[in-house]
Write a protein that holds these residues in place. Structure first.
Motif, PDB file in Angstrom:
ATOM      1  N   CYS A  18       0.846  -1.199   0.000  1.00  0.00           N
ATOM      2  CA  CYS A  18       0.000   0.000   0.000  1.00  0.00           C
ATOM      3  C   CYS A  18       0.880   1.248   0.000  1.00  0.00           C
ATOM      4  CB  CYS A  18      -0.888   0.021   1.241  1.00  0.00           C
ATOM      5  SG  CYS A  18      -2.121  -1.296   1.273  1.00  0.00           S
ATOM      6  N   ILE A  19       0.269   2.361  -0.281  1.00  0.00           N
ATOM      7  CA  ILE A  19       0.986   3.624  -0.305  1.00  0.00           C
ATOM      8  C   ILE A  19       0.922   4.264   1.077  1.00  0.00           C
ATOM      9  CG2 ILE A  19       1.127   5.913  -1.340  1.00  0.00           C
ATOM     10  CD1 ILE A  19      -0.241   4.680  -3.802  1.00  0.00           C
ATOM     11  N   ARG A  20       2.077   4.522   1.649  1.00  0.00           N
ATOM     12  CA  ARG A  20       2.242   5.245   2.919  1.00  0.00           C
ATOM     13  C   ARG A  20       1.239   4.889   3.996  1.00  0.00           C
ATOM     14  NH1 ARG A  20       1.197  10.521   2.732  1.00  0.00           N
ATOM     15  NH2 ARG A  20       0.387  10.597   0.639  1.00  0.00           N
ATOM     16  N   ASP A  21       1.117   3.660   4.311  1.00  0.00           N
ATOM     17  CA  ASP A  21       0.228   3.229   5.393  1.00  0.00           C
ATOM     18  C   ASP A  21      -1.240   3.580   5.169  1.00  0.00           C
ATOM     19  OD1 ASP A  21       2.201   1.961   6.994  1.00  0.00           O
ATOM     20  OD2 ASP A  21       2.877   3.917   7.674  1.00  0.00           O
ATOM     21  N   THR A  22      -1.630   3.790   3.914  1.00  0.00           N
ATOM     22  CA  THR A  22      -3.042   4.004   3.597  1.00  0.00           C
ATOM     23  C   THR A  22      -3.643   2.665   3.199  1.00  0.00           C
ATOM     24  OG1 THR A  22      -2.690   4.371   1.233  1.00  0.00           O
ATOM     25  CG2 THR A  22      -2.517   6.306   2.668  1.00  0.00           C
ATOM     26  N   ARG A  23      -4.874   2.674   2.790  1.00  0.00           N
ATOM     27  CA  ARG A  23      -5.504   1.468   2.267  1.00  0.00           C
ATOM     28  C   ARG A  23      -5.539   1.507   0.738  1.00  0.00           C
ATOM     29  NH1 ARG A  23      -7.019  -1.326   6.014  1.00  0.00           N
ATOM     30  NH2 ARG A  23      -9.016  -2.301   6.160  1.00  0.00           N
ATOM     31  N   VAL A  24      -4.772   2.391   0.149  1.00  0.00           N
ATOM     32  CA  VAL A  24      -4.655   2.472  -1.310  1.00  0.00           C
ATOM     33  C   VAL A  24      -3.540   1.515  -1.727  1.00  0.00           C
ATOM     34  CG1 VAL A  24      -4.186   3.946  -3.295  1.00  0.00           C
ATOM     35  CG2 VAL A  24      -5.395   4.876  -1.301  1.00  0.00           C
TER      36      VAL A  24
END
Length: 78
Positions: A18-24
């Motif tokens: 994921c991107i920077r601890d997001t859910r993306v």
């Protein structure tokens, strides 16, 4: 380093990068780019990301692809 923007947490999104601890997920962004969407369009969908996040996903994918053996043709039907 671009890969610092990509995180893997078994407790988030099943451990998918994921991107920077997001859910993306990285694959969500790559899928949009592969479908012909621009970086600006991707960022419009995810306003909490920035251009460097998208570039980090591309770099991460490039490195990941170097570590895989890919078939050159589709498998034949059994």
């Amino acid at each position: 380093m671009p890969h610092e923007r990509i995180t893997v947490d078994p407790g988030r999104m099943g451990g998918v990068p994921c991107i920077r601890d997001t859910r993306v997920t990285a694959t969500a962004v790559l899928g949009q780019l592969a479908a012909g969407r621009s970086v600006a369009e991707v960022l419009a969908d995810y306003p909490y990301l920035d251009r460097d996040d998208v570039l980090a996903v591309e770099g991460f994918a490039a490195v990941a692809m170097q570590e895989r053996e890919l078939p050159l043709s589709p498998p034949t039907a059994a």
